[in-house]
Design a protein around this motif. Sequence first.
Motif, short mmCIF file in Angstrom:
data_model
loop_
_atom_site.label_atom_id
_atom_site.label_comp_id
_atom_site.label_asym_id
_atom_site.label_seq_id
_atom_site.Cartn_x
_atom_site.Cartn_y
_atom_site.Cartn_z
N GLU A 60 0.83 -1.21 0.00
CA GLU A 60 0.00 0.00 0.00
C GLU A 60 0.86 1.26 0.00
OE1 GLU A 60 -3.80 1.98 2.31
OE2 GLU A 60 -3.12 -0.02 2.90
N GLY A 64 1.13 2.26 -3.71
CA GLY A 64 -0.12 3.00 -3.76
C GLY A 64 -1.32 2.13 -4.09
N ILE A 65 -1.23 0.85 -3.80
CA ILE A 65 -2.36 -0.05 -4.04
C ILE A 65 -3.28 0.04 -2.83
CG2 ILE A 65 -3.10 -2.41 -4.46
CD1 ILE A 65 -0.29 -2.92 -5.65
N PRO A 66 -4.51 0.51 -2.99
CA PRO A 66 -5.40 0.67 -1.84
C PRO A 66 -5.77 -0.67 -1.21
CG PRO A 66 -6.57 1.14 -3.89
CD PRO A 66 -5.13 0.90 -4.25
N THR A 67 -6.06 -0.62 0.07
CA THR A 67 -6.42 -1.82 0.82
C THR A 67 -7.57 -2.56 0.16
OG1 THR A 67 -5.65 -0.79 2.86
CG2 THR A 67 -7.14 -2.67 3.10
N ALA A 68 -8.54 -1.83 -0.36
CA ALA A 68 -9.69 -2.47 -1.01
C ALA A 68 -9.26 -3.33 -2.20
CB ALA A 68 -10.70 -1.41 -1.46
#
Length: 172
Positions: A60, A64-68
């Motif tokens: 994350e 920048g990979i969102p938790t969702a």
Amino acid sequence: MDSLLPIAARAGALLKARGETIAVAESSSGGLVSAALLAVPGASAYFLGGSVVYTRAAREALLGIPTAALKGAAPASEEMAALLAEGARSRLGTTWALGEAGAAGPTGNRYGHAAGHGVFAVAGPVAKTLTIETGSPDRVANMRAFGRELLQLLVAALEAAPQSSSRSDGPI
């Protein structure tokens, strides 16, 4: 590392010839792929950056990979490897990116995969994914195998890709 260098040299030569760039997001290979690509003389022409994203928090924060999105992909799956590759590609604005995850060993991971389970992805003009099972608990051997498979997948994608339109071959 020696077994990775010839494959990395081929990938580097293809990237340089094409005038294209790459980023790497590794997990279980622990940076071996980035190190192999950087060992090629002239790597600064194509290598923009790499990260070892060993945890969800690192994925994350660094990619920048969102938790969702992370929750939507099964751990140590080709889908997760593709998310890592696309995150690295997007973050650094490269032509190509690599993603890798798995279970190096000596035991399996907490998601139920046995040691030697590796997933790999190439993002770019040609996208490719691959899953392997080495069947070995040898952590170092698995890390090397993961690095080799990911670099070979990159070379296959580069060789299959159409020539970049952004590269100039000189006057007509």
